[in-house]
Design a protein around this motif. Structure first.
Motif, PDB file in Angstrom:
ATOM      1  N   ASP A 150     -62.436  26.427 -65.215  1.00  0.00           N
ATOM      2  CA  ASP A 150     -62.239  27.462 -65.963  1.00  0.00           C
ATOM      3  C   ASP A 150     -60.739  27.777 -65.782  1.00  0.00           C
ATOM      4  N   GLY A 151     -59.712  27.623 -66.586  1.00  0.00           N
ATOM      5  CA  GLY A 151     -58.591  27.923 -66.408  1.00  0.00           C
ATOM      6  C   GLY A 151     -58.011  29.197 -65.947  1.00  0.00           C
ATOM      7  N   PRO A 152     -58.546  30.409 -66.819  1.00  0.00           N
ATOM      8  CA  PRO A 152     -58.037  31.617 -66.557  1.00  0.00           C
ATOM      9  C   PRO A 152     -58.342  31.855 -65.228  1.00  0.00           C
ATOM     10  N   THR A 153     -59.780  31.502 -64.760  1.00  0.00           N
ATOM     11  CA  THR A 153     -60.250  32.134 -63.426  1.00  0.00           C
ATOM     12  C   THR A 153     -59.232  31.311 -62.302  1.00  0.00           C
ATOM     13  N   ALA A 154     -59.052  30.086 -62.446  1.00  0.00           N
ATOM     14  CA  ALA A 154     -58.292  29.297 -61.623  1.00  0.00           C
ATOM     15  C   ALA A 154     -56.846  29.980 -61.404  1.00  0.00           C
ATOM     16  N   ILE A 155     -56.344  30.504 -62.564  1.00  0.00           N
ATOM     17  CA  ILE A 155     -55.081  31.017 -62.470  1.00  0.00           C
ATOM     18  C   ILE A 155     -55.157  32.315 -61.742  1.00  0.00           C
ATOM     19  N   PHE A 156     -56.163  32.978 -62.176  1.00  0.00           N
ATOM     20  CA  PHE A 156     -56.503  34.496 -61.665  1.00  0.00           C
ATOM     21  C   PHE A 156     -56.407  34.402 -59.961  1.00  0.00           C
ATOM     22  N   LEU A 157     -57.152  33.324 -59.542  1.00  0.00           N
ATOM     23  CA  LEU A 157     -57.497  33.009 -58.084  1.00  0.00           C
ATOM     24  C   LEU A 157     -56.190  32.760 -57.400  1.00  0.00           C
ATOM     25  N   SER A 158     -55.771  31.807 -57.867  1.00  0.00           N
ATOM     26  CA  SER A 158     -54.578  31.119 -57.066  1.00  0.00           C
ATOM     27  C   SER A 158     -53.495  32.022 -57.408  1.00  0.00           C
ATOM     28  N   SER A 159     -53.182  33.070 -58.104  1.00  0.00           N
ATOM     29  CA  SER A 159     -52.045  34.028 -58.285  1.00  0.00           C
ATOM     30  C   SER A 159     -52.393  35.175 -57.185  1.00  0.00           C
ATOM     31  N   LYS A 160     -53.723  35.091 -56.804  1.00  0.00           N
ATOM     32  CA  LYS A 160     -53.998  36.079 -55.783  1.00  0.00           C
ATOM     33  C   LYS A 160     -53.841  35.403 -54.393  1.00  0.00           C
TER      34      LYS A 160
END
Lengths: 438, 119
Positions: free
Chosen positions: A196-206
């Protein structure tokens, strides 16, 4: 050609007229004997200056600053665009990302607020939405306003398939730990298995944003770029990765299982779903609140029947705008000097493995569920593969695979259930990882 | 010494996260699916009971107001709507040649190839 010659002529005239004018200015004060001297000197200086200027200009061009890494990444960007256009693999993602990769890898001289990693540059401001995790919840809002959860409501047990595929997340997490990444980085890498692209970006940005400081005093690496690229490229490659695994693990007879059509779902149930699911899931995993909150809010806009305008904007214009910005900036964040590292290669390897594990987890769990189900209630194990999110590509792949073994077995609606459950599941998994490591 | 210690610590914590994470994901989705299997029907049933008084059945709707509205009138209205929507050939657009002909040259008004002077 003629025009170019004319332009060149005018330009050279303009350049040559300046020393001539300067010469005229000198003529008024200097003697006739010194004129020749000054002429010589100014001419010399002019050529030097011109050469120096050209040299300086050349040093600012991409040709002088290009490294092999830049060229390699530009090539990868072109490959992304090619894949998007030629094979129709998620073109809405691959084409913005591919263009972003090219934009991000044009060589430039640092210090002029050009690059995406330089504070104050325009690209940096756009990238802000990725670094601070702003874009993913907005994408989720649009996804919520697009998604029809009715197949899931009709057959709630298929939700477990969405949970089973999350084993890919945690297995990758463990694999990343074994490869020597520290905990937050491993958590961010693991979520690639959520597909899930958005989830991956969300988590890695955190977790892996290059800002957080670990317990032992070191700063985490900035892995947003590699993780996002890995997640999106494997999502695009779902039609390549999943079918062989399906054929390997599911027998011919099982692939032919027909599922009974889902029951009709009343509008009341559809309205109830986002509210109930929002409260239940975010009470369990508050870390996923930005994602799941927006997802179910978007779905409520769609199902409430009174806010069609808002739902329409969320699922068309809003998500389009955010996808454009997200795609380009994520692509541009792959600047070669930051992107081409050993870590990125490891992340790509782990990403592929995580997709394989997630698919296998879903397929095996579907077979396992079949042990307890009888007759008409049996499920076609193929839909387990749709438990990895990758909406709606993996559901489509399942549908196509089922059609190959039985041309009249339409699984799309059934596959959508684990598919959207996978989105919920990976968001919950992200929330859990965030609450453990954030 | 220290890095190794940290490494081992990380792995064990990784296992903890692996197990608990998977359990929580499964648990929450199981709760969600159970709720939709059993909870939602109960809620809908309760809602039905609560709002029963105001729920009008078809037989409750009085027909006295519509007594004069017979099947013939309905058929006439339906036919009119049908004719209006799909049988509108009589009022078609009469401007036929507004588009430019695809051919750049056509001999329709030719001075050379006419009915009078055939070649």
């Amino acid at each position: 050609m003629k025009k170019i010659l004319i332009i060149f002529g005018v330009l050279s005239l303009l350049i040559f007229i300046r020393p001539a004018l300067g010469l005229n200015a000198a003529q008024t004060t200097a003697d006739s004997t010194t004129i020749t001297q000054t002429e010589e000197v100014s001419d010399d200086r002019f050529i030097d200056e011109a050469l120096g200027g050209i040299k300086l200009f050349y040093n600012y061009t991409g040709f002088a600053n290009a490294t092999a890494g830049n060229l390699l990444m530009i090539l990868i960007g072109i490959v992304f665009i090619y894949l998007g256009i030629k094979f129709d693999y998620e073109p809405l993602l691959l084409i913005p990302i591919g263009a972003g990769v090219i934009i991000g890898n044009i060589p430039f001289v640092a210090g002029n607020q050009t690059g995406i990693y330089e504070t104050g540059s325009v690209l940096n401001y756009l990238y802000f939405g990725v670094v601070k995790g702003i874009y993913p919840p907005l994408i989720f809002l649009g996804i919520g306003a697009m998604t029809d959860f009715s197949s899931l409501i009709a057959n709630p047990k298929l939700m477990l398939l969405g949970a089973a595929a999350q084993i890919g997340v945690f297995a990758t997490f463990l694999g990343a730990l074994y490869l020597g990444f520290n905990l937050p980085e491993a958590g961010a890498i693991g979520i690639i298995g959520g597909a899930d692209g958005p989830t991956a970006i969300f988590l890695s940005s955190k977790l892996a944003n290059g800002v957080n400081i670990l317990a032992d005093g070191t700063v985490v690496k900035n892995l947003i770029g590699p993780i996002a690229i890995a997640a999106y490229s494997y999502m695009a490659l779902v039609p390549v990765i999943q079918p062989p695994l399906m054929r390997l693990l599911i027998s011919k007879e099982d692939r032919k299982i027909r599922m009974k059509p889902p029951r009709a779902v009343s509008q009341k149930e559809k309205m109830l779903f986002p509210i109930v699911a929002l409260i239940l899931t975010t009470f369990i995993s508050p870390g996923s609140l930005p994602l799941l909150g927006m997802l179910f809010f978007g779905n409520l806009l769609k199902e409430s029947g009174r806010t069609e305008r808002l739902a329409d904007t969320a699922r068309t214009k809003l998500i389009d705008i955010v996808t454009i910005l997200l795609g380009v900036t994520v692509g541009a964040s792959t600047q070669a000097d930051i992107f081409i590292t050993k870590d990125s290669m490891l992340i790509f390897g782990l990403g592929a493995i995580s997709f394989v594990i997630a698919t296998m987890g879903g397929l095996f769990f579907a077979k396992f569920m079949n042990l307890f189900l009888k007759g008409e209630d049996r499920i076609n194990p193929l839909i387990g593969a749709a438990g990895v999110s990758a909406v709606p590509d993996s559901a489509r792949v399942v549908h196509a695979e089922a059609l190959k073994s039985d041309p009249n077995n339409y699984l799309l609606m059934h596959a959508m259930a684990p598919n959207v459950a996978g989105v919920i599941g990976s968001a919950i998994a992200a929330g859990i990882i965030l609450s453990f490591l954030g | 010494m220290l890095p190794k210690l940290l490494y081992i610590d990380q792995l064990s914590e990784g296992y903890v996260i692996l197990i608990t994470g998977l359990l929580i994901v499964f648990g929450s989705l199981i709760i969600l699916s159970l709720f939709f299997k059993y909870g939602v029907p109960i809620m809908l049933y309760a809602y039905k009971i609560v709002t029963k008084g105001r729920d009008r059945k078809i037989k409750d709707i009085s027909v006295t107001a519509d007594e004069k509205f017979t099947g013939e009138i309905a058929a006439a209205i339906a036919t009119a709507i049908h004719l209006y929507l799909s049988e509108k050939h009589d009022t078609e657009n009469t401007i036929l040649t507004i588009k430019q002909a695809r051919k750049l040259y056509s001999p329709w008004s030719s001075k050379i190839y006419g009915t009078q002077n055939r070649l």
